[in-house]
Scaffold this motif. Structure first.
Motif, PDB file in Angstrom:
ATOM      1  N   SER A 242     -41.502  -0.387  36.050  1.00  0.00           N
ATOM      2  CA  SER A 242     -41.903  -1.463  37.059  1.00  0.00           C
ATOM      3  C   SER A 242     -43.086  -2.028  36.461  1.00  0.00           C
ATOM      4  N   LYS A 243     -43.095  -3.703  36.008  1.00  0.00           N
ATOM      5  CA  LYS A 243     -44.290  -4.452  36.088  1.00  0.00           C
ATOM      6  C   LYS A 243     -44.920  -4.594  37.026  1.00  0.00           C
ATOM      7  N   GLU A 244     -44.078  -4.786  38.234  1.00  0.00           N
ATOM      8  CA  GLU A 244     -44.689  -5.120  39.557  1.00  0.00           C
ATOM      9  C   GLU A 244     -44.299  -4.056  40.549  1.00  0.00           C
ATOM     10  N   PRO A 245     -45.108  -3.865  41.673  1.00  0.00           N
ATOM     11  CA  PRO A 245     -44.792  -3.106  42.747  1.00  0.00           C
ATOM     12  C   PRO A 245     -43.491  -3.230  43.620  1.00  0.00           C
ATOM     13  N   ASN A 246     -42.984  -4.518  43.635  1.00  0.00           N
ATOM     14  CA  ASN A 246     -42.182  -5.045  44.585  1.00  0.00           C
ATOM     15  C   ASN A 246     -41.046  -5.431  43.779  1.00  0.00           C
ATOM     16  N   GLU A 247     -40.340  -4.603  42.915  1.00  0.00           N
ATOM     17  CA  GLU A 247     -39.034  -5.251  42.366  1.00  0.00           C
ATOM     18  C   GLU A 247     -37.986  -4.490  43.043  1.00  0.00           C
ATOM     19  N   MET A 248     -36.807  -5.250  42.549  1.00  0.00           N
ATOM     20  CA  MET A 248     -35.423  -4.659  43.112  1.00  0.00           C
ATOM     21  C   MET A 248     -34.523  -3.829  42.059  1.00  0.00           C
ATOM     22  N   HIS A 249     -34.102  -2.827  42.682  1.00  0.00           N
ATOM     23  CA  HIS A 249     -33.312  -2.009  41.339  1.00  0.00           C
ATOM     24  C   HIS A 249     -31.921  -2.567  41.619  1.00  0.00           C
ATOM     25  N   HIS A 250     -31.469  -2.545  42.890  1.00  0.00           N
ATOM     26  CA  HIS A 250     -30.203  -3.122  43.166  1.00  0.00           C
ATOM     27  C   HIS A 250     -29.833  -3.251  44.493  1.00  0.00           C
ATOM     28  N   ILE A 251     -28.721  -3.936  44.805  1.00  0.00           N
ATOM     29  CA  ILE A 251     -28.189  -4.021  46.101  1.00  0.00           C
ATOM     30  C   ILE A 251     -26.785  -3.729  45.999  1.00  0.00           C
ATOM     31  N   ALA A 252     -26.124  -3.272  47.134  1.00  0.00           N
ATOM     32  CA  ALA A 252     -24.846  -2.707  46.802  1.00  0.00           C
ATOM     33  C   ALA A 252     -24.004  -3.186  47.971  1.00  0.00           C
ATOM     34  N   TYR A 253     -22.577  -3.439  47.460  1.00  0.00           N
ATOM     35  CA  TYR A 253     -21.472  -3.750  48.494  1.00  0.00           C
ATOM     36  C   TYR A 253     -20.607  -2.596  48.348  1.00  0.00           C
ATOM     37  N   TRP A 254     -19.691  -2.488  49.524  1.00  0.00           N
ATOM     38  CA  TRP A 254     -18.905  -1.426  49.787  1.00  0.00           C
ATOM     39  C   TRP A 254     -17.472  -1.590  49.680  1.00  0.00           C
ATOM     40  N   LEU A 255     -16.749  -0.801  48.857  1.00  0.00           N
ATOM     41  CA  LEU A 255     -15.254  -0.655  48.928  1.00  0.00           C
ATOM     42  C   LEU A 255     -14.599   0.345  49.457  1.00  0.00           C
ATOM     43  N   ASP A 256     -13.385   0.100  49.852  1.00  0.00           N
ATOM     44  CA  ASP A 256     -12.755   1.250  50.695  1.00  0.00           C
ATOM     45  C   ASP A 256     -12.485   2.681  49.990  1.00  0.00           C
ATOM     46  N   ASN A 257     -12.126   2.368  48.899  1.00  0.00           N
ATOM     47  CA  ASN A 257     -11.758   3.850  48.105  1.00  0.00           C
ATOM     48  C   ASN A 257     -12.016   3.662  46.607  1.00  0.00           C
ATOM     49  N   ALA A 258     -11.529   4.672  45.827  1.00  0.00           N
ATOM     50  CA  ALA A 258     -11.428   4.871  44.370  1.00  0.00           C
ATOM     51  C   ALA A 258     -10.907   3.859  43.764  1.00  0.00           C
ATOM     52  N   GLN A 259      -9.373   3.501  44.426  1.00  0.00           N
ATOM     53  CA  GLN A 259      -8.477   2.795  43.756  1.00  0.00           C
ATOM     54  C   GLN A 259      -9.389   1.366  43.602  1.00  0.00           C
ATOM     55  N   ASP A 260      -9.871   1.026  44.732  1.00  0.00           N
ATOM     56  CA  ASP A 260     -10.731  -0.318  44.797  1.00  0.00           C
ATOM     57  C   ASP A 260     -11.387  -0.537  43.731  1.00  0.00           C
ATOM     58  N   LEU A 261     -12.262   0.461  43.287  1.00  0.00           N
ATOM     59  CA  LEU A 261     -13.167   0.444  42.322  1.00  0.00           C
ATOM     60  C   LEU A 261     -12.597   0.214  40.994  1.00  0.00           C
ATOM     61  N   LEU A 262     -11.561   0.739  40.727  1.00  0.00           N
ATOM     62  CA  LEU A 262     -10.571   0.857  39.535  1.00  0.00           C
ATOM     63  C   LEU A 262     -10.194  -0.710  39.307  1.00  0.00           C
TER      64      LEU A 262
END
Length: 326
Positions: free
Chosen positions: A216-236
């Motif tokens: 981290s170059k700065e103390p206030n960085e963001m690694h990621h945001i996340a959104y939810w899928l219902d199941n593994a098939q949705d991920l594929l």
């Protein structure tokens, strides 16, 4: 009868305010490819949400000279919690800024303040639950939009992961003592120093994660945001959609921590990393003890229980090695 006094509480993660150096590319990514629905556009700010999100927005995107996260919004359990949090934070030495109702579109009165790392949080209670346009409205009365209308089509926002050069344990202590977050799992480096933590205010294994790293170059960085899928098939299905859009990603894989399945992909407009997230476990135990992962355990099973381990700039295994060097 004696009147009860309740400690203020945060109910859930509300929204992330993103500033993008390339607004059009970010809109193509989040709106057209990931498939978030655009609620409205006001003064150049685009307000979006997933088809299962009820509040006016869970992501806002506006143009800027550089890309960064302006703030992360959290909804309190009660309207009066905002003022109570403000008083407690100020008493503890945190500077608090009041946000008037309407300053952020569709949102009521709120406060903003910074963590010791400099990440800016916002606490609010009132937010309009804007109905969908008739053409996009679900026939289900308990759902906002038609599911699977476009793109990856996640159901809801899930969590944020903050990256920092700041001491991990100090930020965790602040989140717990000032805001009521509970530590669920954490990772230590070979010197037994806590460098990554997963915390929640809900039954989710984490609403927020903190990664402390020398990267981290700065103390206030963001690694990621996340959104939810219902199941593994949705991920594929999401993997196919990203391939068709010619967007590189890491995954699918499964974490040991959270036990969730993932894909990591970057917004080409802002560089913000998005995790598409599903499965995992919930915590209902009131006496839950935080789970500690050593460096060796984390490398073996914690980060990637199975799945893609390619070494590129969004690979979790690279990140954990850098975490251990912190």
């Amino acid at each position: 009868m004696e009147k009860f006094h309740y400690a203020p509480e945060i109910a859930k993660l509300g929204h992330v305010a993103l500033v993008s150096a390339d607004l059009e590319k970010s809109l193509w990514f989040f709106r057209d490819t990931i498939g978030l629905e655009e609620t409205e556009v006001v003064d150049g700010v685009h307000y979006l949400r997933a088809w299962g999100d009820f509040e006016h927005h869970t992501l806002s995107i506006t143009a800027g000279e550089t890309s960064y996260i302006d703030h992360i919004g959290w909804r309190t359990k009660r309207r009066e919690d905002i003022a109570t949090f403000a008083n407690l934070l100020e008493d503890a030495g945190t500077e608090v800024r009041w946000i008037e109702a309407g300053e952020e579109v569709a949102q009521g009165e709120a406060i903003r303040f910074e963590l010791p790392s400099g990440h800016r949080f916002e606490l609010y209670y009132d937010m309009k639950k804007t109905p969908a346009d008739e053409s996009r409205k679900s026939v289900l009365k308990n759902q906002t939009y038609k599911s699977w209308a476009k793109g990856v089509s996640p159901r809801r926002i899930d969590h944020v992961n903050l990256q920092t050069s700041h001491d991990n344990a100090e930020i965790v202590k602040y989140l717990h003592e000032a805001l009521g977050f509970k530590l669920r799992e954490y990772f230590v480096n070979p010197d037994d120093v806590q460098v990554a933590s997963w915390l929640s205010v809900t039954n989710l294994v984490h609403d927020v994660a903190i990664m402390s790293t020398s990267r981290s170059k700065e103390p206030n960085e963001m690694h990621h945001i996340a959104y939810w899928l219902d199941n593994a098939q949705d991920l594929l299905r999401a993997a196919d959609i990203l391939c068709e859009a010619d967007v590189q990603f890491v995954g699918p894989g499964k974490h040991g921590i959270s036990q969730a399945m993932y894909i990591y992909v970057k917004d080409p407009g802002s560089g913000l990393r998005l995790e598409i997230f599903t499965n995992g476990y919930l915590i209902f135990e009131p006496d839950w003890e935080p789970v500690k992962w050593t460096y060796e355990e984390y490398l073996k099973n914690g980060s990637a229980y199975w799945g893609d381990r390619r070494r590129d700039d969004v690979d979790r295994e690279v990140q954990v090695i850098e975490l251990a060097k912190s």
